[in-house]
Structures are given as C-alpha cells and as structure tokens.
Design a protein around this motif. Structure first.
Motif, PDB file in Angstrom:
ATOM      1  N   MET A 218       0.843  -1.203   0.000  1.00 47.26           N
ATOM      2  CA  MET A 218       0.000   0.000   0.000  1.00 47.26           C
ATOM      3  C   MET A 218       0.877   1.251   0.000  1.00 47.26           C
ATOM      4  O   MET A 218       0.622   2.198  -0.748  1.00 47.26           O
ATOM      5  CB  MET A 218      -0.890  -0.033   1.259  1.00 47.26           C
ATOM      6  CG  MET A 218      -1.924   1.055   1.345  1.00 47.26           C
ATOM      7  SD  MET A 218      -3.264   0.788   0.181  1.00 47.26           S
ATOM      8  CE  MET A 218      -3.370   2.405  -0.542  1.00 47.26           C
ATOM      9  N   LYS A 219       1.903   1.236   0.818  1.00 48.05           N
ATOM     10  CA  LYS A 219       2.781   2.412   0.915  1.00 48.05           C
ATOM     11  C   LYS A 219       3.483   2.661  -0.422  1.00 48.05           C
ATOM     12  O   LYS A 219       3.650   3.797  -0.845  1.00 48.05           O
ATOM     13  CB  LYS A 219       3.803   2.236   2.047  1.00 48.05           C
ATOM     14  CG  LYS A 219       3.157   2.466   3.412  1.00 48.05           C
ATOM     15  CD  LYS A 219       4.180   2.440   4.524  1.00 48.05           C
ATOM     16  CE  LYS A 219       3.524   2.759   5.859  1.00 48.05           C
ATOM     17  NZ  LYS A 219       4.303   2.298   7.001  1.00 48.05           N
ATOM     18  N   LYS A 220       3.862   1.553  -1.095  1.00 49.25           N
ATOM     19  CA  LYS A 220       4.534   1.694  -2.391  1.00 49.25           C
ATOM     20  C   LYS A 220       3.557   2.320  -3.405  1.00 49.25           C
ATOM     21  O   LYS A 220       3.922   3.198  -4.175  1.00 49.25           O
ATOM     22  CB  LYS A 220       4.985   0.306  -2.874  1.00 49.25           C
ATOM     23  CG  LYS A 220       6.398   0.335  -3.452  1.00 49.25           C
ATOM     24  CD  LYS A 220       6.780  -0.972  -4.111  1.00 49.25           C
ATOM     25  CE  LYS A 220       7.100  -2.084  -3.125  1.00 49.25           C
ATOM     26  NZ  LYS A 220       7.227  -3.392  -3.795  1.00 49.25           N
ATOM     27  N   THR A 221       2.307   1.858  -3.362  1.00 50.14           N
ATOM     28  CA  THR A 221       1.299   2.386  -4.288  1.00 50.14           C
ATOM     29  C   THR A 221       1.065   3.874  -4.053  1.00 50.14           C
ATOM     30  O   THR A 221       0.811   4.638  -4.969  1.00 50.14           O
ATOM     31  CB  THR A 221      -0.053   1.639  -4.072  1.00 50.14           C
ATOM     32  OG1 THR A 221       0.218   0.265  -3.996  1.00 50.14           O
ATOM     33  CG2 THR A 221      -1.056   1.928  -5.161  1.00 50.14           C
ATOM     34  N   LEU A 222       1.129   4.256  -2.788  1.00 50.42           N
ATOM     35  CA  LEU A 222       0.822   5.655  -2.439  1.00 50.42           C
ATOM     36  C   LEU A 222       1.949   6.618  -2.792  1.00 50.42           C
ATOM     37  O   LEU A 222       1.721   7.806  -2.952  1.00 50.42           O
ATOM     38  CB  LEU A 222       0.591   5.777  -0.917  1.00 50.42           C
ATOM     39  CG  LEU A 222      -0.738   5.286  -0.372  1.00 50.42           C
ATOM     40  CD1 LEU A 222      -0.703   5.318   1.149  1.00 50.42           C
ATOM     41  CD2 LEU A 222      -1.881   6.153  -0.887  1.00 50.42           C
TER      42      LEU A 222
ATOM     43  N   ALA B  41      -6.193  -3.567  10.628  1.00 50.71           N
ATOM     44  CA  ALA B  41      -5.641  -2.722  11.694  1.00 50.71           C
ATOM     45  C   ALA B  41      -4.376  -2.009  11.199  1.00 50.71           C
ATOM     46  O   ALA B  41      -4.183  -0.810  11.430  1.00 50.71           O
ATOM     47  CB  ALA B  41      -5.336  -3.565  12.934  1.00 50.71           C
ATOM     48  N   ALA B  42      -3.527  -2.754  10.488  1.00 51.81           N
ATOM     49  CA  ALA B  42      -2.285  -2.155   9.996  1.00 51.81           C
ATOM     50  C   ALA B  42      -2.574  -1.088   8.939  1.00 51.81           C
ATOM     51  O   ALA B  42      -1.903  -0.055   8.898  1.00 51.81           O
ATOM     52  CB  ALA B  42      -1.383  -3.252   9.433  1.00 51.81           C
ATOM     53  N   LEU B  43      -3.576  -1.337   8.094  1.00 55.10           N
ATOM     54  CA  LEU B  43      -3.934  -0.320   7.094  1.00 55.10           C
ATOM     55  C   LEU B  43      -4.500   0.930   7.773  1.00 55.10           C
ATOM     56  O   LEU B  43      -4.203   2.053   7.374  1.00 55.10           O
ATOM     57  CB  LEU B  43      -4.950  -0.891   6.091  1.00 55.10           C
ATOM     58  CG  LEU B  43      -4.380  -1.917   5.093  1.00 55.10           C
ATOM     59  CD1 LEU B  43      -5.500  -2.573   4.295  1.00 55.10           C
ATOM     60  CD2 LEU B  43      -3.379  -1.247   4.139  1.00 55.10           C
ATOM     61  N   PHE B  44      -5.297   0.714   8.822  1.00 56.67           N
ATOM     62  CA  PHE B  44      -5.827   1.875   9.573  1.00 56.67           C
ATOM     63  C   PHE B  44      -4.674   2.742  10.088  1.00 56.67           C
ATOM     64  O   PHE B  44      -4.734   3.963  10.082  1.00 56.67           O
ATOM     65  CB  PHE B  44      -6.647   1.421  10.787  1.00 56.67           C
ATOM     66  CG  PHE B  44      -8.033   0.910  10.463  1.00 56.67           C
ATOM     67  CD1 PHE B  44      -8.789   1.468   9.448  1.00 56.67           C
ATOM     68  CD2 PHE B  44      -8.606  -0.120  11.215  1.00 56.67           C
ATOM     69  CE1 PHE B  44     -10.075   1.008   9.171  1.00 56.67           C
ATOM     70  CE2 PHE B  44      -9.888  -0.579  10.952  1.00 56.67           C
ATOM     71  CZ  PHE B  44     -10.616  -0.016   9.920  1.00 56.67           C
ATOM     72  N   ARG B  45      -3.632   2.073  10.555  1.00 58.84           N
ATOM     73  CA  ARG B  45      -2.497   2.812  11.124  1.00 58.84           C
ATOM     74  C   ARG B  45      -1.763   3.621  10.055  1.00 58.84           C
ATOM     75  O   ARG B  45      -1.197   4.673  10.338  1.00 58.84           O
ATOM     76  CB  ARG B  45      -1.545   1.807  11.793  1.00 58.84           C
ATOM     77  CG  ARG B  45      -0.496   2.421  12.691  1.00 58.84           C
ATOM     78  CD  ARG B  45       0.253   1.263  13.323  1.00 58.84           C
ATOM     79  NE  ARG B  45       1.423   1.637  14.032  1.00 58.84           N
ATOM     80  CZ  ARG B  45       1.486   1.775  15.362  1.00 58.84           C
ATOM     81  NH1 ARG B  45       0.412   1.622  16.092  1.00 58.84           N
ATOM     82  NH2 ARG B  45       2.625   2.066  15.941  1.00 58.84           N
ATOM     83  N   THR B  46      -1.811   3.103   8.827  1.00 59.51           N
ATOM     84  CA  THR B  46      -1.159   3.796   7.711  1.00 59.51           C
ATOM     85  C   THR B  46      -1.969   5.014   7.264  1.00 59.51           C
ATOM     86  O   THR B  46      -1.435   5.957   6.697  1.00 59.51           O
ATOM     87  CB  THR B  46      -1.047   2.812   6.509  1.00 59.51           C
ATOM     88  OG1 THR B  46      -0.427   1.629   6.988  1.00 59.51           O
ATOM     89  CG2 THR B  46      -0.241   3.382   5.372  1.00 59.51           C
TER      90      THR B  46
END
Ligand code: ADQ
Length: 481
Positions: A256-260, A354-359
């Motif tokens: 997700m972070k790479k996509t963003l 949960a991890a995506l929420f934190r991101t």
C-alpha cells in the motif's frame, strides 16, 4: 455460576484463537469462555429440502448449537422481514422499506421454531442474552414455551423515532414482543429515548427514567415490567493497537505504501450497505479534489466494502451506484500514476485492516445511520500515538456520542464533509495527538468487556418477570395502527 446462553441470528465462525470477526463476537466469546455456556443460532446453511437438524459441538467450556434454515424460512424471516423491512426502517430509510404480511408471519414462525429448538437445551438457572433485530419476538416465544429464565436483549442497530417506526405495519406487535424481555440494551441514549417515547406516546405505557449513570430505567407496558438502558458496545483498543503495530511491517502495508508513494491516505471500511453513506462519501471526496486543487495527486481514498445481502435488490442498486461513482470520479481526476479512489470488495484479516488503519492519515466514517460503528473505534485504536491520524465521523453513528475528538460531520452535507477532509489532512501534530489521547482514554474506559459486564450485571439484577396491572389498561386502550 449460572451458564450464559447467547442467541444471535448467526453464530460467529470460531477458529483456534477465537472468532475472526470484531466487537460483538470477540466480546461475547470471551464471556462464554469465562462462565461456560452456549451460543445458539442459524448455521448459515439454507436447505432446499429435508428437515433442519440441530448440530451441537462442545469446544472447551463453550457449546455451539447451530441449525440450518429452510429456503422459505430464509426468504421470509431473513431476507424479507428482517432485512427488507426492519433494517431500512430502523436506519430511517422508510423510502426503502418493503412490507409483506407473509414475511412477517414467517418472521414470527421462525422465531417460535428457533425458540422451540433451544428449549430442550436450557437449564433452570441459565441466563439468556439475545442479540439484534432478527430476534425481537424470541423472548415472547420462549415465554410461550414456559421458560422462566432471565432473558435480555441487545439491539445493535438504532431504535428509530416513533414516527419512523409507525411506518412498519406491525410496529405494535414488535414493541409488545420486545417487552417480553427482562432487560433491553440499546447502543446510545438517543435510541433509549426513542424507545421510551414510543412506550409512553404510542403504547400507553409508563417509564421511570433513571438519572444518567444510575442504572436502567423501568418500563411498564403491555402488562409487563422490564428495564432498559444504553450500553455502548466497545472494542479492545490495546489489542487492536498491538495488531496494527505488528502488521505495519507486513506485505499488505508495504504494498500500500509503495502504491501511495508519498501521498496521504484517506480510508473507509464498511459492509456494502446503503446505511453507510458511501455515495455521499465518494462525492465529498470528489468535492475536496474540486475545491482544493492542491490536494490533487496528493491524496488517495481507499474504500474497502465487501458486498453483503447481495440477493436483495436494494443492495444490488447501491453496488451499481458506487461502481458508477468511483468510475466517474476516477475518470475525471486520475493520472497515469495516481488513482484517486481505490475501491475494493474484499474481506481482510483483522490484523491487515488494523495495519492499514495505522497507515491512513484520515479515518473516514460517515454512515447515514449506524447503531454504533466499530470501524470508527478500530481506526482510533490502531493509530500510532506519536503520529496519529484524524477521524472524520458522522454525527449519526452511535460512536459520535463518545468520540468527541473526531471531526463530526453531517453525511448529507457534501461541502461540510469536504471541508472536514481538508482540515483533517492538514491538522498539526499536537492537535492530532490531543484528539487521539482523549478518544483512546474513552475507548479504554468503555472496552467490550465493560459493555458485556454492565449488561450482564443489570440482567442478573433484574427482578424475575411478573405481570403488572398495566396490561389491562393498555389492552383496553389498544391504539390503532
Ligand atoms: P455492522 O453494520 O456490521 O455492525 P460495524 O460496527 O462497523 O458495522 O462492524 C463491522 C465489523 O466488520 C468491524 O469489526 C470491521 O472491522 C469488520 N469489517 C468490515 N469490513 C471488513 C472487511 N472488508 N474485512 C474484514 N473485516 C471487515 C452492526 C451495527 C453497528 C454496530 C455493530 C456492533 O450495524 O452499528 O457497531 O453491529 O454492535
């Protein structure tokens, strides 16, 4: 110690470490493990022929008793009266309400049948806790079968204002059935008030309101005396925080972070349901990109929405509408390397969510109506205390009664929501931390064990049901529909 018997429409599938789903399932399963007891309900199977057989499985101190439904029962009780009549009405969507007498008969018939299946499994000192709108007549059916145990009920969805409830043709039978419970729990004080208003103004009953924090109110109606109070459901915030922290280094978050790239993330998670305000939410995100050009290419919106109740027309309609909106908005704004809206239909593990929420820099939770909304609580719980995100929350989610550190919005005010998104995306760290700390303290104070323990304490303290003299008054003065 008396056993706890949980009755809910669906029994949560349990794996080795406990139930996979959030909130209710986790909290209730914990209680069952502590006191020992049984979880009874529909297995999720729909049978075309034959005779449903109850399946009883022991797992340590917990017994799971599940049973299938015949196709006609599923259509009338579940798809029909529960989800095409009660769900829209209780979420203030009288415009979507469909009513069919045969479905209502099926709803009563299935409740009575399920109650008969449970009776042989009960012991005299069991305490019975029934959950949600599918099972409003359940206590009445148990009483008719001679059950004298204490029976409590928790409504997970809103209780509507009287003028909305009156749109459900058998509203009176429903509220009368509800009054067969000994204790009724609502998510919030406004739900409790709506119920009390119906009791006084439509059912000719009486309410002795307890002062706030003083325990349940006493209700006298339909010949019975019972109690009612608000018990806002919670989560386990520290466990979610741990899950989120652990998942931060996992593959889904790295992808997700790479996509963003360096863009900010606005995130929503809901069952795909018209009560969740998804169309308005998509349009408010579009309005943000329209009104604040500096945000274009600087932010993406991730909407995770697994379809539910896909065999109902209203759910097919909302799905088509959202696919249209996300395509239209992406068509307007997308660049070769930037997709404004990522719209995903999948289910994810709790740890991944949960991890995506934190991101995510913004938790975007804007239902048109919601009993509580656990996603709002999970989003806050998952944040990094050193660099927390901001919750944008609908005033019509029950959670807004508690989470006053959120930016509270009205989900039909598209401009207002776009402004809240802009404010959230540029909020200074000190303010984000102060808001986060306040909300986290509230979530810890009212976690899901507190919810369950308060309800159980009040249910056990409720005097065993007896007839009251109000019966004759109410029945004699029966209101017309
Ligand atoms: P729901 O309407 O289902 O619940 P919500 O409270 O948000 O709404 O609970 C949904 C749960 O499912 C959350 O724990 C969420 O994390 C999980 N979930 C959602 N989408 C998911 C996905 N794609 N993958 C994995 N998990 C997902 C009803 C009422 C609410 C009330 C709850 C509990 O409508 O108002 O808060 O019951 O009382």
């Amino acid at each position: 110690m008396s056993r706890l018997i949980i009755v809910s429409n669906r029994v949560a599938p349990i794996s080795e470490g406990g139930p996979a789903a959030g909130g209710l399932a986790v909290g209730v399963y914990d209680a069952l493990k502590e006191t020992g007891g049984m979880w009874f309900g529909w297995s999720g199977d729909v049978l075309a022929s034959g005779q449903p057989q109850i399946k009883v499985e022991e797992r340590g101190p917990v017994t799971f008793a599940t049973i299938g439904l015949m196709r006609r029962d599923y259509d009338q009780y579940y798809r029909g009266f529960s989800n095409a009549t009660l769900w829209p009405a209780f979420h203030y969507r009288a415009d979507l309400l469909q009513y069919n007498r045969h479905d209502f008969e099926g709803y009563g018939r299935v409740n009575a049948w399920l109650a008969q299946q449970l009776v042989p499994l009960l012991r005299d000192d069991d305490v019975i806790w029934v959950h949600d709108y599918h099972l409003i007549p359940f206590a009445q059916a148990l009483r008719a079968a001679g059950v004298k145990n204490r029976i409590g009920f928790f409504l997970h969805i809103p209780f509507p204002a009287s003028q909305v409830l009156l749109a459900v043709p058998p509203h009176r039978e429903l509220v009368e059935a509800l009054c067969s419970f000994d204790l009724i729990g609502f998510q919030t004080a406004p739900d409790l008030r709506a119920f009390c208003d119906y009791i006084v103004n439509e059912a000719n009953g009486e309410v002795d309101s307890a002062a706030q924090g003083e325990g349940p109110s006493t209700i006298r109606a339909f010949g019975r005396t019972l109690r009612a109070a608000a018990y806002p459901i919670g989560v386990y915030p520290d466990e979610i925080a741990e899950l989120a922290k652990a998942g931060d280094r996992g593959k889904p978050v790295r992808t997700m972070k790479k996509t963003l790239h360096e863009r900010k993330l606005v995130m929503s998670v809901d069952r795909l349901d018209y009560s969740k305000g998804l169309v308005e939410r998509f349009r408010a995100f579009e309005r943000l990109l329209d009104h604040v050009p500096a945000q274009r290419d600087k932010v993406s919106f991730l909407q995770i929405a697994p379809p539910t109740r896909a065999d109902l027309n209203t759910y097919q309609d909302i799905r088509l509408q959202l696919e249209g909106e996300s395509g239209r908005i992406n068509g307007r704004f997308a660049e070769l390397d930037w997709t404004p809206i990522l719209y995903i239909h999948r289910q994810y593990e709790r740890s991944v969510l949960a991890a995506l929420f934190r991101t995510a820099h913004v938790g975007y939770v804007t239902p048109l109506r919601d009993g509580m909304n656990l996603v709002a609580k999970e989003y806050v719980s998952a944040q990094d205390p050193d660099n927390p995100g901001v919750l944008v929350l609908s005033r019509f989610a029950g959670a807004a009664q508690e989470l006053d550190g959120a930016l509270i919005v009205n989900p039909v005010d598209i401009d207002g929501m776009a402004e809240a998104l802009a404010t959230a995306l540029s909020m200074p760290l000190a303010e984000r931390q102060a808001r986060y700390r306040g909300m986290m303290a509230q979530l810890r104070e009212n976690n899901v064990s507190v919810w369950r323990d308060n309800f159980m304490r009040d249910l056990k303290a409720t005097p065993v049901a007896k007839k009251s003299r109000a019966t004759r008054t109410v029945r004699a003065g029966r209101a017309t529909a």
